[in-house]
Motif scaffolding. Sequence first.
Motif, PDB file in Angstrom:
ATOM      1  N   THR A 263       0.842  -1.200   0.000  1.00 50.14           N
ATOM      2  CA  THR A 263       0.000   0.000   0.000  1.00 50.14           C
ATOM      3  C   THR A 263       0.875   1.248   0.000  1.00 50.14           C
ATOM      4  O   THR A 263       1.869   1.317   0.739  1.00 50.14           O
ATOM      5  N   TRP A 264       0.471   2.227  -0.809  1.00 47.93           N
ATOM      6  CA  TRP A 264       1.191   3.497  -0.859  1.00 47.93           C
ATOM      7  C   TRP A 264       0.692   4.429   0.240  1.00 47.93           C
ATOM      8  O   TRP A 264      -0.509   4.544   0.472  1.00 47.93           O
ATOM      9  N   TYR A 265       1.655   5.091   0.898  1.00 45.77           N
ATOM     10  CA  TYR A 265       1.324   6.007   1.988  1.00 45.77           C
ATOM     11  C   TYR A 265       1.910   7.385   1.698  1.00 45.77           C
ATOM     12  O   TYR A 265       3.071   7.510   1.278  1.00 45.77           O
ATOM     13  N   PHE A 266       1.106   8.413   1.946  1.00 42.71           N
ATOM     14  CA  PHE A 266       1.552   9.798   1.832  1.00 42.71           C
ATOM     15  C   PHE A 266       1.462  10.431   3.214  1.00 42.71           C
ATOM     16  O   PHE A 266       0.377  10.471   3.817  1.00 42.71           O
ATOM     17  N   ASP A 267       2.586  10.892   3.717  1.00 46.56           N
ATOM     18  CA  ASP A 267       2.660  11.465   5.068  1.00 46.56           C
ATOM     19  C   ASP A 267       2.034  10.532   6.105  1.00 46.56           C
ATOM     20  O   ASP A 267       1.311  10.968   7.024  1.00 46.56           O
ATOM     21  N   GLY A 268       2.278   9.243   5.919  1.00 51.68           N
ATOM     22  CA  GLY A 268       1.834   8.252   6.883  1.00 51.68           C
ATOM     23  C   GLY A 268       0.404   7.777   6.721  1.00 51.68           C
ATOM     24  O   GLY A 268      -0.037   6.887   7.453  1.00 51.68           O
ATOM     25  N   LYS A 296      -6.060  -3.607  -5.276  1.00 54.39           N
ATOM     26  CA  LYS A 296      -5.404  -4.900  -5.138  1.00 54.39           C
ATOM     27  C   LYS A 296      -4.093  -4.989  -5.903  1.00 54.39           C
ATOM     28  O   LYS A 296      -3.189  -5.741  -5.507  1.00 54.39           O
ATOM     29  N   LYS A 297      -3.988  -4.258  -6.992  1.00 54.24           N
ATOM     30  CA  LYS A 297      -2.785  -4.365  -7.828  1.00 54.24           C
ATOM     31  C   LYS A 297      -1.826  -3.192  -7.633  1.00 54.24           C
ATOM     32  O   LYS A 297      -0.610  -3.384  -7.554  1.00 54.24           O
ATOM     33  N   VAL A 298      -2.378  -1.986  -7.573  1.00 55.25           N
ATOM     34  CA  VAL A 298      -1.524  -0.796  -7.514  1.00 55.25           C
ATOM     35  C   VAL A 298      -1.158  -0.440  -6.083  1.00 55.25           C
ATOM     36  O   VAL A 298      -0.021  -0.028  -5.811  1.00 55.25           O
ATOM     37  N   GLY A 299      -2.122  -0.563  -5.161  1.00 54.31           N
ATOM     38  CA  GLY A 299      -1.843  -0.247  -3.771  1.00 54.31           C
ATOM     39  C   GLY A 299      -2.399   1.089  -3.325  1.00 54.31           C
ATOM     40  O   GLY A 299      -1.922   1.668  -2.347  1.00 54.31           O
TER      41      GLY A 299
END
Length: 807
Positions: A263-268, A296-299
Amino acid sequence: MGLMLFSLFAIHPVSAADYTPKDIPLNSDEATARFKADLQWYLKYGHFVISNGPYMLVMYSPENLYLKLEKYTGPRKIFTDTLPKDGHSDIIEYQGVQNPENVILQIAKGEYDMGMFSFPAGKYQGLGEDVLANLDLYKSASSYNELTFNTYHDPDKDAPLVTVGDKVYFNPFAIREVRFAMNWLVSRDYIVQNIYQGSGAPMLGCIRPSHPADKYFEPVYKALGLSGAGNEEIALKIIGNAMQEAAQQVAKYGHTLEKKEGTWYFDGEPVTVKFIIRIEDERHEIGLYVADLLEKKVGFKVDRLEWDRQKAGQVVFAKPPSNYEWNIYTGGWGTSGIPSVWIDDYTAWFYAAWYGYVPGAVDPKHINTVTVEDALKYLGDGDVDAGLAKIGAEYYKSGDSLGPMLKWTEEELTFLLTYFTTAGAKGTPYIHDDLIPDEPIKITTKEQYWDLQKISMLIGILESERIFMIETWEFYPANKQRVVKITPEASTGIGQRWSVMTAETPDKHLKIAQFASTGAMFMSAFNEVGGLSDVYSVRVWNLIRDYGATTNFDGIVTPYRCKWELERGHFTVPDDAVIYNQTQGWIAANAGKEAVVKVKVTCDFGEWHNGVKGNIDDLKYYIAFLYTWAYQDGPDDPYYDSSLGGTAGSLSNILGWQWTDDGYVVYGTYEHPLADDMTAGFYVFYPHHPWELYWAMGELVANAKEYGIDKTYSFSSGAEGVLWLDLLTKEHVDDLAKVMLKISGLTWDDITKTTTTQPPTTTTTTGGETTTTTETPGGGGNTTTYVVVGLVIIIIAAAAWYFTKKK
């Protein structure tokens, strides 16, 4: 190409502080008489949709999702025998339905005659033979869908960041590569087979697969490696690389972007995508499918905003993208008319900010950055010439032959494709003036035309502010016993004006079921300046108004209420050929200049639906209205709306008008190098409202407070605190009536007096008595209140009934 009311503008700087349009006789006796007739119409019907087409709008009840048209029987002359003049039905009723799938059964029973909605073939397969035996199904290949992206980021930051108040967001779709990768992430084949059950075809660019022009773009798709199957591996690689680069960009501004456990996180916090998914049709399933891929694929975390068309339209099309209320929208498009054989402005509409919806009509729009050189080098592994070869260019064989066009973006290129010349391009928002040479570049051959169209499509796909999904093959239902004859069109089926006009029922009463979201027949405001942007309202409007020129069933532009005599060559603009300037009036600004086209246009003005005779003033002051609102005559010009799209570009190609009693002679610089019909059609202007109604609307939008109205109106925007002017909304038409009263100096007592120009009254007979319904000041009819006055009137002469219309 005709007149396009969508989004291009130039600023005409003036020193005058007074922006009041000149030479518009709003205070004349004729204008007062016309305002009186307009206000009488308003009292009778409760709206200001006064036009000149085959049908009149006589009842509109938004709370009941109901609309009624009656045939207009006043004088109308058309100049063609290949298209119908009048509709068969005396009455057309539209009923908004919430679940059109259930309504199919009602159509089969004869409760409705036809459905102004279409479904894939699979929707009909389980209905049973007894139901299908009562239905005729008409194929349409005119609808298609796509994903529109909000590409906005803070203009002062070189990073995909959006600041709203005190909050900073990360917008992954401000990254061009992420958008571009979506072409591979999504399997169009999956959508066709699993969502539409095979009733459609993958659509890789903005030209439908069934359009005759599609063949020209196959080399572009092949060179890019695009296919209906998609390629998840390629998509994820492109997205991953782009996100890593974005992480470095946001770090410069003190933010973090990282991927943890998929999973992608921006500023937590998880990178969240706000996905507006339309719920009324298969776009719901498409949206859920794409949302699953993104999670599911990109995050990305996906906030699935499953909304109907009314709620979605108010956000996507009527509010600034910088509000950051959404990231993706499941867009859908439909052709309400017969498509032309030429596609001059298609890429401009879908990919260019100067002209089209990218993403909507409200600024700030998408900023195109990919140049012609960038695009061709991408295909040619750094070699422009190789890129040209890959798209099968025939006119442009080398980068040198493209000259200054190499530095162009989609903006400059689509201007040339739309107008066939760069003359008039300078000063147009989103177009870079320094890239436009002083000597105009022109398109003169079909090989040049198609080479540039292919390059434009290539850039549009590389930018990917929207990616197209599929063309749908769907079927409109009609009751076999009730609709005994109808003329379908090969591309649009029965979903356009001519089919509705030709639909024959035994009692000349046509009942249409039209899809409607909760509490709304339409998605956009009912005004032709900056509204009427959804297929549902356009279908209805196209029955109410008439065309000056229109596209015939063979795809050729043909005369309708206007005819023409076209000359090509070299013509000196005469001293009495004028254009309109808001602060100076009609001026001979281009006398002595050279035009390449001279067109004599002759029009029939007939009568307006309210019984007022049309004349050349309706055309002359309508054109003045377009000049006024298409050009910004100073930074605080209140008579300017950026929704008028290509109008300023069209008008910039006109050097002068010579007015006649029934039309005009026009001198211009635009000519379609390949088609006389397209050239002539460009110069045909024809009003759809009485001239004074246009100007009263303009006053309400520009100067509401001067008329005692403490509100802000717009022709095109429904942003917070702004009312999107709608000629069917009671509050709006009540305010418009106030403007008319103040301009004209009339009182309600003046309006309710019987005059020869008064619109027809409604009469009913009960027990041998004839009673007449009249209206109280406050907006009668449908959305307002009729007051029955107990007066017995002897009818000496037949009261003129002029009524009926569309989408």
